[in-house]
Design a protein around this motif. Structure first.
Motif, PDB file in Angstrom:
ATOM      1  N   HIS A 185      49.609  17.720  33.896  1.00 57.87           N
ATOM      2  CA  HIS A 185      48.911  18.609  34.838  1.00 57.87           C
ATOM      3  C   HIS A 185      47.759  19.335  34.132  1.00 57.87           C
ATOM      4  O   HIS A 185      46.632  19.387  34.644  1.00 57.87           O
ATOM      5  N   CYS A 240      50.059  24.602  41.630  1.00 58.05           N
ATOM      6  CA  CYS A 240      48.978  24.927  40.696  1.00 58.05           C
ATOM      7  C   CYS A 240      48.444  26.305  41.051  1.00 58.05           C
ATOM      8  O   CYS A 240      48.302  26.627  42.229  1.00 58.05           O
ATOM      9  N   LEU A 241      48.152  27.111  40.025  1.00 56.46           N
ATOM     10  CA  LEU A 241      47.621  28.453  40.278  1.00 56.46           C
ATOM     11  C   LEU A 241      46.265  28.401  40.982  1.00 56.46           C
ATOM     12  O   LEU A 241      45.862  29.388  41.594  1.00 56.46           O
ATOM     13  N   GLN A 285      40.236  26.825  34.524  1.00 58.28           N
ATOM     14  CA  GLN A 285      40.710  27.649  35.642  1.00 58.28           C
ATOM     15  C   GLN A 285      40.220  29.094  35.540  1.00 58.28           C
ATOM     16  O   GLN A 285      40.278  29.839  36.511  1.00 58.28           O
ATOM     17  N   HIS A 292      43.479  19.107  34.295  1.00 54.15           N
ATOM     18  CA  HIS A 292      42.509  20.203  34.463  1.00 54.15           C
ATOM     19  C   HIS A 292      41.337  20.025  33.494  1.00 54.15           C
ATOM     20  O   HIS A 292      40.194  20.303  33.850  1.00 54.15           O
TER      21      HIS A 292
HETATM   22 NI    NI Z   1      47.039  23.792  37.651  1.00 51.38          NI
END
Ligand code: NI
Length: 169
Positions: free
Chosen positions: A134, A92-93, A50, A138
């Motif tokens: 989660h 989610c960010l 991310q 990613h």
């Molecule tokens: Ni996320």
């Protein structure tokens, strides 16, 4: 250092991450930056992809910084056990403003290294089991929308694309 968080549509979120070869001052810096970026967002979890870093590392803190003992750092995590199923709302960010009900394991156990390179096993139920799955997703290039089907998934993807076109993503 706080980094920008990549959003849905960035190809780096959809590529599987590589194992960390060894714990080094660079991985230490990466983890510090991930923790700072997670707290600043604020969020309860963040995976290295991310931040555009294709390494198998994530951080989770369900207390959002209130309890130092709640901070989890995982390097090269592997599944040990997953069982049961829970259905809860999740976000989610990398998809700010969107949530969906996602099926996740009711209980999950992962094993990996902590930031000192020592093997750690983390067991979670409820929200922690959800967060573990989660963040593991990613590392495999998967976002929560990839766990959805049909109309709900299409709706989120369409709205995100619209925001991107408007320069608001
Ligand atoms: Ni996320």
């Amino acid at each position: 250092m706080i980094h920008p968080i990549l959003k849905l549509g960035d190809a780096r979120l959809q590529s599987p991450a590589e194992p960390v070869k060894s714990v080094s001052p660079e991985t230490d810096r990466l983890i510090d930056d991930m923790i700072a970026t997670m707290y600043a967002a604020p969020g309860i979890g963040l995976a290295a992809p991310q931040m555009g870093v294709p390494l198998r590392t994530f951080v989770i803190d369900l207390s959002m910084g209130r309890d130092p003992a709640a901070l989890i750092t995982m390097i090269n995590p592997e599944w040990v056990e997953r069982e049961g199923m829970q259905l809860e709302e999740e976000g989610c960010l990398s998809l700010p403003g969107f949530t969906a009900t996602v099926p996740r394991p009711a209980r999950a156990v992962v094993r990996g290294w902590d930031r000192r390179g020592e093997t750690r096993t983390i067991e979670g139920t409820e929200l922690l089991a959800r967060a573990l799955q989660h963040e593991m997703d990613h590392l495999d290039g998967r976002l929560f929308v990839d766990r959805l089907r049909g109309i709900k998934r299409d709706l989120i993807l369409r709205k995100a694309r619209k925001l991107a076109r408007a320069g608001k993503w």
